[in-house]
Design a protein around this motif. Structure first.
Motif, PDB file in Angstrom:
ATOM      1  N   GLU A 141      17.621  26.707  -2.485  1.00 28.46           N
ATOM      2  CA  GLU A 141      16.334  27.405  -2.454  1.00 28.46           C
ATOM      3  C   GLU A 141      16.065  28.182  -3.734  1.00 28.46           C
ATOM      4  O   GLU A 141      15.144  28.992  -3.794  1.00 28.46           O
ATOM      5  CB  GLU A 141      16.301  28.347  -1.250  1.00 28.46           C
ATOM      6  N   SER A 142      16.861  27.917  -4.782  1.00 30.52           N
ATOM      7  CA  SER A 142      16.750  28.708  -6.015  1.00 30.52           C
ATOM      8  C   SER A 142      16.488  27.838  -7.231  1.00 30.52           C
ATOM      9  O   SER A 142      16.974  28.111  -8.327  1.00 30.52           O
ATOM     10  CB  SER A 142      18.028  29.532  -6.221  1.00 30.52           C
ATOM     11  N   GLY A 143      15.693  26.800  -7.052  1.00 30.36           N
ATOM     12  CA  GLY A 143      15.366  25.922  -8.162  1.00 30.36           C
ATOM     13  C   GLY A 143      14.358  26.551  -9.102  1.00 30.36           C
ATOM     14  O   GLY A 143      13.952  27.715  -8.938  1.00 30.36           O
ATOM     15  N   PRO A 144      13.919  25.799 -10.104  1.00 35.87           N
ATOM     16  CA  PRO A 144      12.926  26.308 -11.052  1.00 35.87           C
ATOM     17  C   PRO A 144      11.666  26.778 -10.330  1.00 35.87           C
ATOM     18  O   PRO A 144      11.161  26.112  -9.428  1.00 35.87           O
ATOM     19  CB  PRO A 144      12.630  25.082 -11.930  1.00 35.87           C
ATOM     20  N   GLY A 145      11.189  27.934 -10.713  1.00 30.74           N
ATOM     21  CA  GLY A 145       9.993  28.487 -10.102  1.00 30.74           C
ATOM     22  C   GLY A 145      10.239  29.355  -8.892  1.00 30.74           C
ATOM     23  O   GLY A 145       9.302  29.960  -8.353  1.00 30.74           O
ATOM     24  N   ALA A 146      11.483  29.447  -8.433  1.00 28.64           N
ATOM     25  CA  ALA A 146      11.783  30.308  -7.290  1.00 28.64           C
ATOM     26  C   ALA A 146      11.555  31.768  -7.679  1.00 28.64           C
ATOM     27  O   ALA A 146      11.881  32.175  -8.798  1.00 28.64           O
ATOM     28  CB  ALA A 146      13.221  30.101  -6.832  1.00 28.64           C
ATOM     29  N   PRO A 147      10.985  32.560  -6.783  1.00 33.34           N
ATOM     30  CA  PRO A 147      10.740  33.969  -7.108  1.00 33.34           C
ATOM     31  C   PRO A 147      12.033  34.724  -7.364  1.00 33.34           C
ATOM     32  O   PRO A 147      13.063  34.427  -6.770  1.00 33.34           O
ATOM     33  CB  PRO A 147      10.013  34.496  -5.868  1.00 33.34           C
ATOM     34  N   LYS A 148      11.959  35.713  -8.267  1.00 32.91           N
ATOM     35  CA  LYS A 148      13.112  36.528  -8.621  1.00 32.91           C
ATOM     36  C   LYS A 148      13.146  37.793  -7.784  1.00 32.91           C
ATOM     37  O   LYS A 148      12.119  38.374  -7.490  1.00 32.91           O
ATOM     38  CB  LYS A 148      13.054  36.895 -10.107  1.00 32.91           C
ATOM     39  N   PRO A 149      14.335  38.286  -7.413  1.00 33.28           N
ATOM     40  CA  PRO A 149      15.611  37.588  -7.559  1.00 33.28           C
ATOM     41  C   PRO A 149      15.691  36.400  -6.608  1.00 33.28           C
ATOM     42  O   PRO A 149      15.239  36.478  -5.470  1.00 33.28           O
ATOM     43  CB  PRO A 149      16.651  38.659  -7.202  1.00 33.28           C
ATOM     44  N   THR A 150      16.277  35.311  -7.075  1.00 33.32           N
ATOM     45  CA  THR A 150      16.376  34.123  -6.249  1.00 33.32           C
ATOM     46  C   THR A 150      17.359  34.356  -5.109  1.00 33.32           C
ATOM     47  O   THR A 150      18.159  35.302  -5.128  1.00 33.32           O
ATOM     48  CB  THR A 150      16.857  32.923  -7.082  1.00 33.32           C
ATOM     49  N   ARG A 151      17.324  33.459  -4.135  1.00 32.49           N
ATOM     50  CA  ARG A 151      18.277  33.551  -3.034  1.00 32.49           C
ATOM     51  C   ARG A 151      19.704  33.479  -3.553  1.00 32.49           C
ATOM     52  O   ARG A 151      20.599  34.171  -3.046  1.00 32.49           O
ATOM     53  CB  ARG A 151      18.036  32.405  -2.045  1.00 32.49           C
ATOM     54  N   LEU A 152      19.925  32.630  -4.573  1.00 35.31           N
ATOM     55  CA  LEU A 152      21.276  32.505  -5.111  1.00 35.31           C
ATOM     56  C   LEU A 152      21.703  33.788  -5.815  1.00 35.31           C
ATOM     57  O   LEU A 152      22.845  34.232  -5.680  1.00 35.31           O
ATOM     58  CB  LEU A 152      21.360  31.323  -6.071  1.00 35.31           C
ATOM     59  N   GLU A 153      20.800  34.397  -6.569  1.00 39.45           N
ATOM     60  CA  GLU A 153      21.116  35.657  -7.229  1.00 39.45           C
ATOM     61  C   GLU A 153      21.440  36.739  -6.206  1.00 39.45           C
ATOM     62  O   GLU A 153      22.362  37.543  -6.399  1.00 39.45           O
ATOM     63  CB  GLU A 153      19.959  36.082  -8.124  1.00 39.45           C
ATOM     64  N   GLN A 154      20.711  36.751  -5.106  1.00 41.88           N
ATOM     65  CA  GLN A 154      20.993  37.717  -4.046  1.00 41.88           C
ATOM     66  C   GLN A 154      22.354  37.452  -3.409  1.00 41.88           C
ATOM     67  O   GLN A 154      23.102  38.393  -3.114  1.00 41.88           O
ATOM     68  CB  GLN A 154      19.882  37.663  -2.989  1.00 41.88           C
TER      69      GLN A 154
END
Length: 321
Positions: A141-154
């Protein structure tokens, strides 16, 4: 660590249906979303090569364990080296091809088998199958264009071991020049019933050698797979199978927590690879390596990731057949 999301359209509510499946099936499903579905290929570590040789046990192994693996002479082994991800055409030098894997199937004299499934991570990013599913889902769910912070960053912010684990690996100069770790804890049981928790480690006889990112990117896409096949065709490739022994208080249920480097390391024997499999592609399809495929004298610890890995590998095997 960002990965392009390859979600497929599905009828009904896919989230609700996914939650009804066992966690190992959910893990394989999200891998197929991340990297696509490739018929006949593994959901993860799809790209690989099979080589063959033998294992000669050391006396120290027999002192620790009643396993028949350590009780007699040399036995045949089948080894599969692999790149990470479910992309069968991934470049060997890609950062996403890390960690590289080494799976070993020992063929015992009594007709039985034992497997070791190791990779180049020094420790695992997460502690349970549920967390592994959640990490993969966050990446999807953290591909290009994903809102920041992305799910992966979280996810990474909440699981500090995840980023540290990924940062512990580099592209090897050769698959024969990498150290492979059994990130889960197991238990040796000796002939007199003594129990000793341990983790496997497989060290290259020639020592580990890695490439920086620029050098790895400059390599041909299949340089690791071709080189290991050529190497074992020209001369034996030797690895040392070892066990890191836990001391009282060392955690056995959490693969994100490496044990201190001063823990005793015991050599269990030598793996000598001497030839490529006659038909690697065919051999790969029929091979199934399972962390729970053990012998008497080697038992599973309380590490919950072992069950999750074992079941997910079986799901992936069933689908690729």
């Amino acid at each position: 660590m960002s990965v392009a999301c390859l979600g497929a359209q599905m009828l009904g509510d896919p989230a609700a249906r996914a939650q009804d499946k066992p966690v190992p099936e959910q893990i394989v499903d999200v891998m197929n979303r991340l990297w696509g579905q490739h018929p006949g290929m593994r959901a993860n570590h799809a790209k690989g090569v099979v080589v063959e040789g033998s294992f000669a046990p050391s006396p120290d192994g027999a002192a620790l364990s009643a396993s028949p693996l350590f009780a007699g002479g040399p036995v045949p082994v089948t080894v599969r080296f692999s790149d990470a991800t479910g992309i069968p055409t991934i470049a060997d030098g890609s950062p996403q091809a890390n960690p590289h894997g080494m799976a070993v199937k020992f063929k015992l004299s009594d007709g039985g088998e034992m497997d070791i499934v190791a990779n180049s991570l020094k420790f695992f990013p997460v502690a349970t199958g549920e967390e592994f599913r959640d990490m993969l889902q966050a990446a999807a769910e953290s591909g290009p264009g994903a809102p920041k912070p992305t799910r992966l960053e979280q996810f990474v912010a909440a699981h500090p071991a995840a980023l540290k684990a990924v940062q512990s690996v580099q592209t090897p100069a050769s698959l024969a020049r990498e150290t492979y770790n059994g990130i889960d804890a197991f238990v040796f049981v000796s002939r007199d019933g003594k129990r000793q928790p341990f983790r496997f480690r497989i060290d290259p006889d020639e020592g580990a050698e890695h490439l920086d990112a620029e050098a790895a990117a400059a390599k041909q896409p299949d340089f690791l797979m071709k080189e290991i096949a050529e190497r074992v065709s020209s001369r034996p490739v030797v690895f040392h199978l070892k066990a890191q022994l836990a001391q009282a208080g060392d955690p056995t249920s959490d693969p994100t927590k490496p044990w201190p480097e001063d823990r005793r390391i015991v050599e269990l024997g030598r793996i000598t690879l001497t030839r490529p499999a006659p038909d690697s592609a065919t051999a790969e399809k029929s091979l199934l390596f399972l962390p729970q495929n053990l012998t008497a004298g080697v038992e599973q610890s309380d590490d919950p990731l072992i069950d999750a890995r074992n079941a997910a590998y079986a799901v992936s095997f069933g689908r690729r057949q």
